[in-house]
Design an enzyme around this catalytic site. Structure first.
Site, PDB file in Angstrom:
ATOM      1  N   TYR A 108      -8.885 -27.082  20.244  1.00 58.38           N
ATOM      2  CA  TYR A 108      -8.012 -27.011  21.417  1.00 58.38           C
ATOM      3  C   TYR A 108      -6.897 -28.028  21.231  1.00 58.38           C
ATOM      4  CZ  TYR A 108      -6.937 -26.903  26.506  1.00 58.38           C
ATOM      5  OH  TYR A 108      -6.343 -26.785  27.738  1.00 58.38           O
TER       6      TYR A 108
ATOM      7  N   ASP B  53      -6.929 -35.119  33.800  1.00 60.66           N
ATOM      8  CA  ASP B  53      -6.339 -33.977  34.482  1.00 60.66           C
ATOM      9  C   ASP B  53      -5.367 -34.430  35.553  1.00 60.66           C
ATOM     10  OD1 ASP B  53      -7.542 -31.410  33.516  1.00 60.66           O
ATOM     11  OD2 ASP B  53      -9.370 -32.566  33.861  1.00 60.66           O
TER      12      ASP B  53
ATOM     13  N   GLU C  19     -12.959 -20.427  30.304  1.00 59.33           N
ATOM     14  CA  GLU C  19     -13.359 -21.829  30.458  1.00 59.33           C
ATOM     15  C   GLU C  19     -13.697 -22.051  31.920  1.00 59.33           C
ATOM     16  OE1 GLU C  19     -10.392 -24.606  29.259  1.00 59.33           O
ATOM     17  OE2 GLU C  19     -10.379 -23.917  27.189  1.00 59.33           O
TER      18      GLU C  19
END
Lengths: 269, 406
Positions: free
Chosen positions: A176, A61, A50
């Site tokens: 994911y 994040d 990734e």
């Protein structure tokens, strides 16, 4: 017609093991060293790569990944250069899948159609766009699929059974699972929690399920590799970069950790 | 773009105003956003929700705020009749409290027990800390570290009210980063936490619900101007940072064709410099903080920090409904610079005995520029959305610099 991601999961299945998925921000700490790291990841044991596309405001994040984005942007990294580095990577490696992970705005500004055709030509295999949930799928996810590229959806512990079918409906490549309700680089979920969630997701999709957020050690990677199809490791790699920005042996430091994590994943089953 | 039948229809079922708005959030947040939407749909259809809201507006906030004819300013400018909507007289000194009261009532209905908010200048933080004190809920306010330094009085106010102020150092440590941090907090505390967003931005349904709570401003103006003048105003003017006070004034008038509507952004040191905060007049469409809207950004889609003398206007985005109203042409968007706002600040203080916040001073600057050329019969209403006590240090500093130069 299968994609590199699909072929990779097929071969992992044949080996009866999970894959190691690595995340690093493109161009961190600068485009040259970032590319040296990228080139060496498959040999160190990364099964899927990734590449984080730097964005100034990565709201899902943690501060560590935001800081890595800002380092890369400051060093001149941008989306066009990310594609260029994928093109260069493909000259030496035509099998390791590459997934671009990031936020929608840089893609939107680049232009969705142009981006898809440039990304495909460069050798990108799929995308994770954190701020494009199924509710915003028409603009990019569906066109990406039509272009023969994988769009990987995130599911979270908050994604309940009523919502899961909607989330995996147009997913491709893999799913994911974000194992914690939190941001990257904070804490890890317990293996038993993750196991239950993975089983739940598998009720709704035949796609491989990779698990990320909070995996920092070889033991954690092994634990996840026992119960999922892939373990995603990001923040701990980004932290290594942050701590060794000016060190000439930075790539080797990253590879060392990747080898260690890959061992964990390979010996898990 | 073809003209819609109504400008007040609001969002489509996916939360978009035309191409703007939407729900660009991570999956972890999406179920929460859907919960807020569901809860708000039920609340807005429930009379008891609005009666509780209106009761607090009247007895706690002090509404309706007066519509005041600014006689001396009008005489000075020599054109249109200028009215101020006095939202600076609200409890806590700005319009922000209208929204925080509405959202905390919603949070309570949803059974949430912990409140988070972002703040720039500190006005929304104070308004949030205030309603949290009122309802006895813990409150965490995220604030860029440079703002924590610049806005010390508001930081202290929030602490007195029992809130915890968390300085934000990630990113560039400004309002946009405070919003990033608040979103990160929310992602990490999904069970018990409600995020009170301070403006008409963020993922759907926030732009809609904040607008609905702020629309009390325009609804009152409709009644008050009828009473004072027997007709609707000709022109509405308000300043915009994220755009909540402007939306509150504008929305009830969007379908009145005869009413000209003007939003004033912060031009900072000038639109031809990189030190401004005019997302609509100087930015371009992009996706940030859950919605598509006009943003200050680089040619590669990286977000740029805005600059304005007024800390409450320096957000690099703008509410998505404003973006849509700009593209449809229903609302005109203009800008005023730091120095124009400073001049208007002093003019209003001396002529009317009202110390305006630096935010509405931008609207005032535009009013002062255009009113002299207008007919005396023209009726103009400007939203005085905040009082300037919080700004006297900033103003003193700027005036001091000017005096040195003389």
């Amino acid at each position: 017609m299968s994609t590199r991601i699909e072929r990779r999961f097929k071969s992992l299945q044949d080996e009866n093991r999970a894959g190691l998925v690595t995340f690093l921000t493109a161009g961190d700490p600068n485009p040259e060293v970032g590319f040296d790291i990228l080139k060496g990841l498959p040999a160190a044991g990364a099964d899927i790569i990734e590449i984080g596309v730097p964005f100034s405001d990565p709201m899902a994040d943690g501060p560590a990944i935001q800081a890595s984005s800002l380092r890369a942007i400051k060093a001149g990294m941008n989306l066009a250069k990310v594609l260029e580095s994928v093109r260069d990577f493909r000259k030496i490696d035509d099998v390791t899948p590459i997934v671009l992970m990031g936020y929608f705005n840089p893609i939107y500004i680049y232009g969705v159609d142009k981006f898809l055709s440039d990304a495909k030509a460069a050798g990108v295999d799929g995308f994770i766009v954190v701020d494009l949930p199924p509710e915003e799928e028409t603009e990019f996810c569906l066109p990406a699929r039509e272009a023969g590229l994988n769009f990987i959806y995130l599911t979270a512990p908050t994604t309940d059974e009523r919502r899961l079918p909607r989330v995996v409906k147009h997913a491709s490549g893999f799913v994911y699972f974000v194992s914690i309700t939190g941001i990257t680089g904070t804490f890890a979920a317990s293996a038993s929690d993750v196991e239950g969630h993975v089983a739940r997701i598998k009720k709704f999709t035949h796609l491989p399920v990779c698990v990320g957020f909070g995996i920092r050690t070889r033991e954690q990677a092994a634990e996840i590799a026992r119960i999922a199809d892939g373990a995603v490791v990001g923040s701990v790699l980004v932290d290594i970069v942050a701590a060794n920005v000016d060190l000439p042996s930075l790539p080797e430091k990253v590879f060392e950790l990747v080898r260690c994590l890959a061992d964990g994943v390979r010996l898990a089953r | 773009m073809s003209k819609p039948n109504t400008f007040r229809a609001g969002v489509d079922e996916d939360g978009h105003f035309g191409i703007y708005g939407g729900r660009y959030v991570a999956e972890t947040l999406m179920p929460l956003i859907l919960d807020v939407e569901k809860a708000y749909d039920i609340a807005r259809a429930d009379d008891s929700f609005w009666s509780e809201f209106n009761d607090l507006m009247k007895h706690y906030v002090g509404r309706p705020s007066p519509l005041y004819f600014a006689k001396r300013l009008t005489e000075h400018l020599g054109g249109a009749k200028v009215y101020f909507k006095r939202d600076e007289l609200n409890h806590t000194g700005a319009h922000k409290i209208n929204n925080t009261v509405g959202q905390i009532l919603l949070a309570r209905r949803m059974g949430k027990t912990r409140i988070i908010a972002e703040t720039g200048a500190g006005q929304h933080g104070v308004a949030t800390a205030t309603v949290c004190a009122l309802f006895g809920l813990p409150c965490i306010v995220y604030m860029g570290e440079t703002d924590v330094e610049r806005q010390a009085p508001n930081v202290f106010r929030m602490k007195l009210l029992g809130a915890e102020v968390r300085p934000v150092t990630s990113g560039t440590g400004t309002l946009k980063d405070a919003m990033n941090e608040a979103l990160r907090d929310w992602v990490s505390n999904v069970e018990d936490t409600f995020y009170i967003i301070g403006t008409v931005a963020g993922p759907h349904p926030y732009p809609t619900l904040v607008r609905d709570f702020q629309s009390i401003i325009g609804e009152e103006v409709r009644e008050q101007i009828q009473e004072a003048e027997g007709r609707l105003p000709d022109i509405l003017v308000a300043c915009l940072g994220g755009g909540s006070n402007a939306m509150g004034l504008f929305h009830p008038f969007l379908d009145d064709e005869g009413v000209r509507i003007i939003g004033v952004e912060a031009a900072g040191l000038g639109l031809d410099t990189d030190k401004h905060c005019a997302s609509l007049t100087g930015g371009k469409p992009g996706v940030l903080h859950g919605n598509r809207t006009y943003l200050l950004q680089t040619s590669e889609g990286q977000i740029i920090d805005g600059h304005s003398i007024s800390a409450g206007l320096d957000y690099p985005g703008i509410g998505p409904e404003h973006a849509w109203l700009k593209d449809t042409g229903r609302v005109e968007y203009v800008s005023a610079t730091d120095s124009e706002a400073l001049e208007a600040f002093q003019l209003c203080t001396r002529l009317e005995g009202i110390i305006p916040a630096l935010e509405p001073s931008h609207a005032l600057a535009y009013v002062a520029k255009v009113v002299p050329a207008m007919e005396k019969e023209t009726l103009l209403v400007m939203n005085m959305c905040g009082r300037g006590d919080k700004d006297i240090f900033t103003v003193a500093k700027h005036l001091g610099v000017e005096m040195k130069g003389e």
